[in-house]
Design a protein around this motif. Structure first.
Motif, PDB file in Angstrom:
ATOM      1  N   LEU A 235     -10.644   5.449   5.484  1.00  0.00           N
ATOM      2  CA  LEU A 235     -10.654   6.055   4.161  1.00  0.00           C
ATOM      3  C   LEU A 235     -10.665   4.898   2.889  1.00  0.00           C
ATOM      4  CD1 LEU A 235      -8.012   8.821   4.700  1.00  0.00           C
ATOM      5  CD2 LEU A 235     -10.499   9.165   4.956  1.00  0.00           C
ATOM      6  N   GLY A 236     -10.077   3.703   3.237  1.00  0.00           N
ATOM      7  CA  GLY A 236     -10.252   2.669   2.457  1.00  0.00           C
ATOM      8  C   GLY A 236      -9.626   3.074   1.123  1.00  0.00           C
ATOM      9  N   ARG A 237      -8.372   3.465   0.791  1.00  0.00           N
ATOM     10  CA  ARG A 237      -7.766   3.700  -0.399  1.00  0.00           C
ATOM     11  C   ARG A 237      -7.084   2.556  -1.010  1.00  0.00           C
ATOM     12  NH1 ARG A 237      -3.248   8.546  -1.659  1.00  0.00           N
ATOM     13  NH2 ARG A 237      -3.905   8.865  -3.930  1.00  0.00           N
ATOM     14  N   LEU A 238      -7.355   2.417  -2.241  1.00  0.00           N
ATOM     15  CA  LEU A 238      -6.807   1.304  -3.037  1.00  0.00           C
ATOM     16  C   LEU A 238      -5.170   1.771  -3.354  1.00  0.00           C
ATOM     17  CD1 LEU A 238      -9.462   0.002  -5.317  1.00  0.00           C
ATOM     18  CD2 LEU A 238      -8.571  -1.000  -3.304  1.00  0.00           C
ATOM     19  N   GLY A 239      -4.454   0.655  -3.431  1.00  0.00           N
ATOM     20  CA  GLY A 239      -2.861   0.902  -3.662  1.00  0.00           C
ATOM     21  C   GLY A 239      -2.869   1.110  -5.412  1.00  0.00           C
ATOM     22  N   PRO A 240      -1.571   1.361  -5.732  1.00  0.00           N
ATOM     23  CA  PRO A 240      -1.234   1.601  -7.138  1.00  0.00           C
ATOM     24  C   PRO A 240      -1.578   0.227  -7.935  1.00  0.00           C
ATOM     25  CG  PRO A 240       0.420   2.731  -5.776  1.00  0.00           C
ATOM     26  CD  PRO A 240      -0.368   1.758  -4.842  1.00  0.00           C
ATOM     27  N   HIS A 241      -1.160  -0.837  -7.537  1.00  0.00           N
ATOM     28  CA  HIS A 241      -1.415  -1.879  -8.227  1.00  0.00           C
ATOM     29  C   HIS A 241      -2.772  -2.225  -8.491  1.00  0.00           C
ATOM     30  CE1 HIS A 241       2.750  -2.710  -8.197  1.00  0.00           C
ATOM     31  NE2 HIS A 241       2.939  -2.704  -7.022  1.00  0.00           N
ATOM     32  N   TYR A 242      -3.797  -1.884  -7.451  1.00  0.00           N
ATOM     33  CA  TYR A 242      -5.131  -2.101  -7.522  1.00  0.00           C
ATOM     34  C   TYR A 242      -5.976  -1.009  -8.052  1.00  0.00           C
ATOM     35  CZ  TYR A 242      -3.461  -5.889  -4.600  1.00  0.00           C
ATOM     36  OH  TYR A 242      -2.614  -7.106  -4.265  1.00  0.00           O
TER      37      TYR A 242
END
Length: 330
Positions: free
Chosen positions: A128-135
């Motif tokens: 899924l390759g989801r980015l985190g909140p900081h990115y």
């Protein structure tokens, strides 16, 4: 000599054997419901539904700024969800149990659960390759397929599995209830801590709880594999012991020492000295010729040097008369 602690352990009663859980109808129903919840969260994030909007609201609220006094404590508390430290702590306890109960099942069960966790959670993270909140790059976006690896939360799933395995291997119903409550509390706290410090979305934590619970509910399906692996390890150990026994027996066998020739004893200056005897051979002091009496020979270093004078061969008149006595050995 054994120490007191091991002697005391031998006198203790053997703890009850671990009861192997089975896939009952109740467990299958819970597994199906958890799987449906898992898929619902994935679909809700993929279509950017209300769950994604809730993720952004919590992220913009910035809980770490609202309660900064909790930040120092929660930085240490979140370690209870890290794979390395928690796996070492739980493995030490299960290793002690394995030694006490003469079985490898606790350690093999822990290894199987961690393997399933790494394969399933890691595959979904990379897929899924989801980015985190900081990115995050765009407000309101699900940030999917962007090269990230935070969906589902690995800390949360690891806390569910690592601490839940203690309840799974409990030997009594009372211990199972207490350990289940402990694992639920720890995993719940670890998941909310990752949201507090801003490393995960709220939906990441929800999916992490579901992923860990799926592994714990489906673990009885792998019990036959664990049993065969334990039997194979014990069989290999017995083969190794059987190969090692002849070597140990040969090393422990007493060696027969052959009699050695005794050295001569000579007195010099009022003291006794023992000289190493030469190897026995025919015609020596060790093996005299039959009919003769052996005589003691002095050591070469103790002989008085004599310088010959005159011709080496004595004259005919000085020669000793021949007798019938046998010649002395050289």
């Amino acid at each position: 000599m054994r120490t007191d602690i091991f002697a005391r352990l031998d006198r203790e009663p053997e703890p009850p054997k671990i009861e192997i859980p089975r896939m009952s109808r109740h467990r299958i129903a819970l597994f199906g419901g958890t799987l449906a919840f898992y898929l619902a969260i994935v679909v809700a994030v993929l279509v950017s539904s209300w769950l994604v909007a809730l993720d952004w609201k919590v992220m913009l609220f910035r809980p770490y700024q609202q309660w900064p006094e909790l930040h120092a404590f929660l930085d240490y508390y979140v370690v209870l969800g890290q794979r390395g430290p928690t796996a070492v702590m739980v493995a030490c306890w299960l290793g002690w149990r394995s030694w006490r109960q003469h079985t490898l099942r606790p350690l093999l069960t822990l290894g199987t659960s961690l393997l399933l966790l790494n394969v399933t959670v890691g595959a979904v993270k990379l897929g899924l390759g989801r980015l985190g909140p900081h990115y995050a790059t765009q407000i309101g976006s699900a940030e999917m397929f962007a090269g990230g690896d935070i969906f589902p939360s690995g800390h949360t799933a690891n806390a569910v599995v690592t601490w839940g395995i203690l309840a799974y291997l409990a030997t009594t119903p009372r211990a199972r209830r207490y350990l289940s409550a402990l694992s639920a509390t720890v995993s719940l706290g670890v998941g909310l801590t990752t949201v507090y410090i801003g490393t995960h979305w709220l939906s990441d934590v929800l999916l992490g709880w579901a992923a860990g619970l799926l592994i714990m509910l489906g673990l009885p399906w792998f019990e036959p594999v664990i049993t065969r692996a334990e039997a194979w390890i014990f069989a290999v150990r017995e083969q190794w012991r059987a190969r090692r026994r002849p070597v140990v027996a040969a090393a422990a066998r007493p060696q027969v020492l052959l009699p050695q020739p005794l050295g001569t004893r000579s007195d010099s200056g009022g003291g006794a000295g023992t000289a190493e005897a030469p190897s026995p051979s025919l015609g020596t002091a060790a093996h005299p010729v039959a009919g003769t009496r052996p005589r003691a020979h002095t050591v070469r270093s103790e002989r008085t040097p004599v310088t010959p004078a005159g011709p080496r061969r004595p004259s005919h008149a000085e020669r000793a008369p021949r007798t019938n006595t046998p010649a002395r050995p050289m």
